[in-house]
Each structure stands twice: as structure tokens, then as C-alpha cells.
Scaffold this active site. Sequence first.
Site, PDB file in Angstrom:
ATOM      1  N   ASN A   1     111.270 116.440  44.833  1.00 13.62           N
ATOM      2  CA  ASN A   1     110.812 117.479  45.760  1.00 13.62           C
ATOM      3  C   ASN A   1     110.080 118.513  44.916  1.00 13.62           C
ATOM      4  O   ASN A   1     110.703 119.337  44.258  1.00 13.62           O
ATOM      5  CB  ASN A   1     112.023 118.096  46.471  1.00 13.62           C
ATOM      6  CG  ASN A   1     111.644 119.252  47.368  1.00 13.62           C
ATOM      7  OD1 ASN A   1     110.455 119.494  47.623  1.00 13.62           O
ATOM      8  ND2 ASN A   1     112.646 119.964  47.856  1.00 13.62           N
ATOM      9  N   TRP A   2     108.756 118.413  44.942  1.00 12.80           N
ATOM     10  CA  TRP A   2     107.961 119.308  44.083  1.00 12.80           C
ATOM     11  C   TRP A   2     107.961 120.742  44.591  1.00 12.80           C
ATOM     12  O   TRP A   2     107.516 121.651  43.893  1.00 12.80           O
ATOM     13  CB  TRP A   2     106.508 118.808  44.004  1.00 12.80           C
ATOM     14  CG  TRP A   2     106.311 117.518  43.279  1.00 12.80           C
ATOM     15  CD1 TRP A   2     107.279 116.710  42.713  1.00 12.80           C
ATOM     16  CD2 TRP A   2     105.055 116.859  43.022  1.00 12.80           C
ATOM     17  NE1 TRP A   2     106.702 115.609  42.139  1.00 12.80           N
ATOM     18  CE2 TRP A   2     105.343 115.673  42.314  1.00 12.80           C
ATOM     19  CE3 TRP A   2     103.729 117.152  43.338  1.00 12.80           C
ATOM     20  CZ2 TRP A   2     104.335 114.784  41.900  1.00 12.80           C
ATOM     21  CZ3 TRP A   2     102.728 116.267  42.932  1.00 12.80           C
ATOM     22  CH2 TRP A   2     103.037 115.097  42.215  1.00 12.80           C
ATOM     23  N   LYS A   3     108.391 120.951  45.831  1.00 15.76           N
ATOM     24  CA  LYS A   3     108.354 122.280  46.452  1.00 15.76           C
ATOM     25  C   LYS A   3     106.927 122.859  46.362  1.00 15.76           C
ATOM     26  O   LYS A   3     105.957 122.104  46.408  1.00 15.76           O
ATOM     27  CB  LYS A   3     109.404 123.199  45.830  1.00 15.76           C
ATOM     28  CG  LYS A   3     110.794 122.541  45.845  1.00 15.76           C
ATOM     29  CD  LYS A   3     111.925 123.463  45.546  1.00 15.76           C
ATOM     30  CE  LYS A   3     113.231 122.687  45.603  1.00 15.76           C
ATOM     31  NZ  LYS A   3     114.407 123.509  45.386  1.00 15.76           N
TER      32      LYS A   3
ATOM     33  N   HIS B   1     115.329 121.169  54.714  1.00 16.13           N
ATOM     34  CA  HIS B   1     115.679 121.695  53.402  1.00 16.13           C
ATOM     35  C   HIS B   1     116.225 123.114  53.555  1.00 16.13           C
ATOM     36  O   HIS B   1     115.751 123.874  54.408  1.00 16.13           O
ATOM     37  CB  HIS B   1     114.458 121.686  52.480  1.00 16.13           C
ATOM     38  CG  HIS B   1     114.846 121.951  51.062  1.00 16.13           C
ATOM     39  ND1 HIS B   1     115.108 123.215  50.603  1.00 16.13           N
ATOM     40  CD2 HIS B   1     115.074 121.115  50.024  1.00 16.13           C
ATOM     41  CE1 HIS B   1     115.478 123.139  49.333  1.00 16.13           C
ATOM     42  NE2 HIS B   1     115.460 121.876  48.962  1.00 16.13           N
TER      43      HIS B   1
ATOM     44  N   GLU C   1     115.751 125.701  51.977  1.00 21.77           N
ATOM     45  CA  GLU C   1     114.735 126.765  51.860  1.00 21.77           C
ATOM     46  C   GLU C   1     113.981 126.929  53.176  1.00 21.77           C
ATOM     47  O   GLU C   1     113.609 128.045  53.546  1.00 21.77           O
ATOM     48  CB  GLU C   1     113.793 126.440  50.691  1.00 21.77           C
ATOM     49  CG  GLU C   1     114.506 126.633  49.350  1.00 21.77           C
ATOM     50  CD  GLU C   1     114.078 125.691  48.241  1.00 21.77           C
ATOM     51  OE1 GLU C   1     113.002 125.076  48.332  1.00 21.77           O
ATOM     52  OE2 GLU C   1     114.854 125.568  47.257  1.00 21.77           O
TER      53      GLU C   1
ATOM     54  N   GLU D   1     122.858 118.729  50.027  1.00 17.41           N
ATOM     55  CA  GLU D   1     122.438 119.692  49.011  1.00 17.41           C
ATOM     56  C   GLU D   1     123.218 120.992  49.197  1.00 17.41           C
ATOM     57  O   GLU D   1     122.831 121.838  50.027  1.00 17.41           O
ATOM     58  CB  GLU D   1     120.944 119.985  49.143  1.00 17.41           C
ATOM     59  CG  GLU D   1     120.076 118.770  48.937  1.00 17.41           C
ATOM     60  CD  GLU D   1     118.667 119.151  48.493  1.00 17.41           C
ATOM     61  OE1 GLU D   1     118.242 118.653  47.449  1.00 17.41           O
ATOM     62  OE2 GLU D   1     118.013 119.967  49.175  1.00 17.41           O
TER      63      GLU D   1
ATOM     64  N   GLY E   1     118.623 124.806  42.365  1.00 19.56           N
ATOM     65  CA  GLY E   1     117.830 125.626  41.452  1.00 19.56           C
ATOM     66  C   GLY E   1     118.656 126.625  40.657  1.00 19.56           C
ATOM     67  O   GLY E   1     118.107 127.537  40.045  1.00 19.56           O
TER      68      GLY E   1
ATOM     69  N   SER F   1     120.413 120.878  41.373  1.00 17.91           N
ATOM     70  CA  SER F   1     120.513 120.878  39.910  1.00 17.91           C
ATOM     71  C   SER F   1     120.911 119.515  39.347  1.00 17.91           C
ATOM     72  O   SER F   1     121.631 119.419  38.350  1.00 17.91           O
ATOM     73  CB  SER F   1     121.476 121.966  39.430  1.00 17.91           C
ATOM     74  OG  SER F   1     120.992 123.240  39.826  1.00 17.91           O
TER      75      SER F   1
ATOM     76  N   GLY G   1     114.680 118.576  42.555  1.00 19.95           N
ATOM     77  CA  GLY G   1     113.685 119.639  42.572  1.00 19.95           C
ATOM     78  C   GLY G   1     113.094 119.843  41.182  1.00 19.95           C
ATOM     79  O   GLY G   1     112.185 119.129  40.746  1.00 19.95           O
ATOM     80  N   GLY G   2     113.620 120.835  40.462  1.00 10.88           N
ATOM     81  CA  GLY G   2     113.075 121.221  39.158  1.00 10.88           C
ATOM     82  C   GLY G   2     112.819 120.052  38.216  1.00 10.88           C
ATOM     83  O   GLY G   2     111.755 119.980  37.576  1.00 10.88           O
TER      84      GLY G   2
HETATM   85  P1  PGA Z   1     116.873 121.504  42.262  1.00 10.87           P
HETATM   86  O1  PGA Z   1     116.388 121.387  43.775  1.00 10.87           O
HETATM   87  O2  PGA Z   1     117.000 120.090  41.743  1.00 10.87           O
HETATM   88  O3  PGA Z   1     115.817 122.280  41.563  1.00 10.87           O
HETATM   89  O4  PGA Z   1     118.200 122.205  42.292  1.00 10.87           O
HETATM   90  C1  PGA Z   1     116.848 120.366  44.609  1.00 10.87           C
HETATM   91  C2  PGA Z   1     116.267 120.548  45.983  1.00 10.87           C
HETATM   92  O5  PGA Z   1     116.152 121.690  46.444  1.00 10.87           O
HETATM   93  O6  PGA Z   1     115.893 119.557  46.646  1.00 10.87           O
END
Ligand code: PGA
Length: 251
Positions: free
Chosen positions: A9-11, A96, A98, A168, A174, A214, A235-236
Site C-alpha cells: 500500500n504505497w499510500k 483503510h 486512514e 490492521e 506506521g 508495521s 505500507g512503509g
Molecule cells: P505500515 O502501513 O506498514 O506502514 O504500518 C500498513 C497499512 O496502513 O496498510
Amino acid sequence: MRQNIVAGNWKMNKTLQEGIELAKEVNSKVGAITPKCKVVLGTPFVHITEVVKTVDASKISVAAQNCADKVSGAYTGEVSASMVKSTGAQYVILGHSERRAYYGETNAILKEKTDLALTNELKPIFCIGEVLSERESNIHFDIVKQQIEESLFHLSAGDFSKIVLAYEPVWAIGTGKTASSDQAQEMHAFIRQLIVSKYGEEVANNISILYGGSCNAANAKELFANPDVDGGLIGGASLKADDFLAIITAF
Ligand code: PGA
């Protein structure tokens, strides 16, 4: 048997050019191995068409990170499920945390998005998870149950079987604070049992439930070793090809 999936997930990261470079690098590195999981790249909308052209579709699929809750029309700035489908994306990340926290997406809105994704033959990667205060008040199971029931349990067994779930815990996203392997397995087993009670064993056993929050090269192996953890939403660590590859090869 259910599929193992590692989805990036590149966001809201990477310009188009940077995204193409990352997709090329992931593609060549995944091309050099035989991954034991499906690989998905969840890119911003503007990247999708180019990333679809860049990757080997037999190994890598592309996901949007959202789609509209309306079919078409005067909704400035929105992107519909049929538009996403027309780019060549096969998946769409929905719900998600967010999107829920910053853009007001409710379980009811996500129900509409899920229906439109399925109507347009996109596979939803549907995110669920509790915030820290909910876990601390010991209502995390209730929250996840409600998210699933209100957005997904109206589906027929056939349609529900097309969903990929991603648990999640919001406090782990994050933050560098991963759920422990036991916490992940406990919630994933709870989710699978919830699906058993609604749709039966066969549907539940075939649903992929990913962990996100994470997840990285150092912890992926332990997380993925759990019987009910079928991969990760990353994500990251999906923003660097080598880090992402290390998670893919954790299977
Ligand atoms: P993260 O994000 O791996 O940076 O914690 C995961 C996500 O939000 O899908």
C-alpha cells in the site's frame, strides 16, 4: 485452499516516475524468484495504468487504494469502481483506517463501495481494525465484528468469497509497533470464526486474511507462520523494493 497474498500500500507516496521505477524494480526482483504468494501493488490512482503495463501480470496484480461510493456523475474528484476496473487493476483497498479516520468513511459507505467494487469485478482488500483506546477498553473484537457485519455480511456467500480481509490494528499502522504474533493470530482466528458462523466452514477456510501494521522484513516470517494469517498489507516497507521483497520471501 486460500491464497497467501503480500500487498503493498504505497499510500500518497511517489511521483508517477518514481512509482514506475519502483514497480520496475519490484517486477524484476519478483521475476527472479518463484514467490509462494500472490503479489499486489496498491498504487495511487494516477500510477495504475503505467504500473499495470510495467509488471508481469502472471506474478503481480495492481490495486487501487479507494473507489467512489457512487456509480458515476457529478462527484468532482472521485474515481468510480468502473474507472478503476478499466485501468487493468484487479483489486481495490477499501476501508483503510486512514480513509475511515480522515475522510469520514463509515461502515455504511464502505458497504456501498464494496458492492460497486464487486459489481465491477474488482476484488476488495477490505480493512478492519480497532484504535488503541478500543483495544485498551477490551472492545476490539466487538469493533471488528461490527465493521465486518455492517459492511460485508449482506453479501451472498459467492460474493463474500471474493473478498480479501486485512486486519490492521490502527495503533500498529506506521508506528513501528507491530501486533504480537499471538495478538494477530487471536484476532484472525476470531474473524475466521465469525465467517464460519455466517457462511460456514468452506467459505471461511478459503478467505485470505492479511495482517497489516508495521509488518516488515524482521517480523513477517513470524506473523505469516500463524495458521490464520495469510499474508500482509504493507505500507512503509512496500516503498523500497528490497524491503518489500524480503516480506514476499517470508513465505
Ligand atoms: P505500515 O502501513 O506498514 O506502514 O504500518 C500498513 C497499512 O496502513 O496498510
